[in-house]
Every structure is written in structure tokens, then in C-alpha cells.
Design a protein around this motif. Structure first.
Motif, mmCIF file in Angstrom:
data_model
loop_
_atom_site.group_PDB
_atom_site.id
_atom_site.type_symbol
_atom_site.label_atom_id
_atom_site.label_comp_id
_atom_site.label_asym_id
_atom_site.label_seq_id
_atom_site.Cartn_x
_atom_site.Cartn_y
_atom_site.Cartn_z
ATOM 1 N N ALA A 1 -13.749 9.112 -22.836
ATOM 2 C CA ALA A 1 -15.059 9.565 -22.426
ATOM 3 C C ALA A 1 -15.702 8.498 -21.548
ATOM 4 N N THR A 2 -16.504 9.015 -20.624
ATOM 5 C CA THR A 2 -17.201 8.085 -19.739
ATOM 6 C C THR A 2 -18.709 8.217 -19.859
ATOM 7 N N ARG A 3 -19.172 9.346 -20.453
ATOM 8 C CA ARG A 3 -20.624 9.569 -20.590
ATOM 9 C C ARG A 3 -20.932 9.817 -22.070
ATOM 10 N N PHE A 4 -22.003 9.177 -22.554
ATOM 11 C CA PHE A 4 -22.390 9.282 -23.962
ATOM 12 C C PHE A 4 -23.876 9.546 -24.073
ATOM 13 N N GLU A 5 -24.280 10.104 -25.215
ATOM 14 C CA GLU A 5 -25.692 10.197 -25.566
ATOM 15 C C GLU A 5 -25.857 9.771 -27.008
ATOM 16 N N ARG B 1 -23.241 7.067 -30.984
ATOM 17 C CA ARG B 1 -22.915 7.535 -29.639
ATOM 18 C C ARG B 1 -22.035 8.767 -29.732
ATOM 19 N N LEU B 2 -22.390 9.804 -28.988
ATOM 20 C CA LEU B 2 -21.603 11.029 -28.904
ATOM 21 C C LEU B 2 -21.045 11.161 -27.495
ATOM 22 N N PRO B 3 -19.717 11.387 -27.351
ATOM 23 C CA PRO B 3 -19.143 11.534 -26.004
ATOM 24 C C PRO B 3 -19.522 12.894 -25.413
ATOM 25 N N LEU B 4 -19.879 12.912 -24.140
ATOM 26 C CA LEU B 4 -20.242 14.150 -23.467
ATOM 27 C C LEU B 4 -19.066 14.732 -22.691
ATOM 28 N N ASP B 5 -18.115 13.895 -22.289
ATOM 29 C CA ASP B 5 -16.970 14.372 -21.501
ATOM 30 C C ASP B 5 -15.643 13.947 -22.159
ATOM 31 N N ARG B 6 -15.547 14.216 -23.428
ATOM 32 C CA ARG B 6 -14.384 13.804 -24.220
ATOM 33 C C ARG B 6 -13.111 14.501 -23.736
#
Length: 179
Positions: free
Chosen positions: A1-5, A12-17
């Protein structure tokens, strides 16, 4: 993943896993036997770092001629895997039996004991031989404190002549052990 929220707990939760599989050789683990050198007599397989404490249970065996000793073992290691500590050679006492819960995170063992002679003031310290793999790895002896007996048992006649004692009042366990 490169984007997290951030989630509600601050994680942290991955947005693009993206899940991928990586091929490789299986790991190999070599388990060595415990060393023979320094192994104490009575070692029954306790591996880990443990503490023990002993106390009398207020609900004593029927007739008031004995006591129930509660042994609690806790720590990091194989609490449920080693043998129940034997109190067969406990000086001055006949051991009627033990109930062992083999529990986690605390292993609780209840022993029913009866004094075999008058004048005993305490249950002597209980020991457990262990192997502690923490550096420096080695065998250790874990010991409880002695446990004071109730006043009524200190002056009481030995429990059950014939049940744990010989005809002349000697301790059968001691006779069997050659003492």
C-alpha cells in the motif's frame, strides 16, 4: 500500500492494498534437546521463567485433621506441559492427592495434606526445577516460602494412624523412601 488513513483508534488503514505472493524456501527450525549437564533431580519438563507461591485454602479436608495447600505457578513458558510437582517426599506430611487445573495464565494445584507427627508449625518450602531459556539459559530452582499451619493442627495428633502412617506411627512415605 502507498496511501493510508487513520482509523478511530489511531491506527493506519491501507487505501490501495495489493496482496502478492512471494515464492521462497520454507524456513528451517532446529530444536535442540535440553542440556543434560546441570539438570537437577526432579526436573519434570518445566521450560520458561516461572514464579510460585503457596498458601492454605480455608476449606480444608473433612475432619479438620489436614490442610489443603494451594500452589500457584505463573510466568512465561509451557505452564500446561510439565508434570504436576510431586510432594511425595514432603517431610512430616502425608499427601492424599492433588487436583491440577493445568491452566493459563496461572496454573493452580491443590494438594490435600495431613501431618504425620505432632509439633509441625509449617508446610516446608515447595521447589520446582525449571529450565529458563532466557540469557543466560540454564536450570533454575523456583521455591515458595514456608506456609504456617493453623494453630489447631500444630498440636494435633497425626491424622489417621494407618492412613499414611505405619503401625508404630512412622511415616510410611519416609519408610518407602529409605529414611
Amino acid at each position: 500500500a502507498t496511501r493510508f488513513e487513520r482509523d478511530f483508534a489511531g491506527g493506519r488503514l491501507p487505501l490501495d492494498r495489493t496482496d502478492v505472493r512471494v515464492a521462497g524456501t520454507a524456513p528451517s527450525i532446529r530444536v535442540l534437546p535440553l542440556p543434560e549437564e546441570g539438570r537437577p533431580a526432579g526436573f519434570s519438563g518445566a521450560v520458561g521463567r516461572f514464579t510460585m507461591r503457596a498458601a492454605l485454602d480455608p476449606s480444608s479436608p473433612a475432619g479438620g485433621k489436614g490442610v489443603r495447600l494451594v500452589l500457584r505457578i505463573e510466568g512465561e513458558g509451557n505452564l500446561e506441559a510439565f508434570d504436576t510437582p510431586s510432594l511425595a517426599g514432603l517431610d512430616g506430611f502425608h499427601v492424599y492427592g492433588a487436583l491440577d487445573d493445568r491452566g493459563r495464565p496461572v496454573r493452580t494445584i491443590r494438594y490435600d495434606l495431613a501431618p504425620t507427627r505432632e509439633g509441625l508449625a509449617e508446610v516446608p518450602p515447595i521447589t520446582l526445577a525449571t529450565f529458563d531459556p532466557s540469557p543466560p539459559a540454564g536450570y533454575r530452582i523456583v521455591t515458595t516460602a514456608a506456609v504456617a499451619l493453623p494453630t489447631q493442627l500444630r498440636a494435633a495428633a497425626p491424622a489417621g494412624r494407618g492412613a499414611g502412617t505405619g503401625a508404630a506411627g512412622e511415616d510410611v512415605g519416609a519408610r518407602a523412601a529409605g529414611r
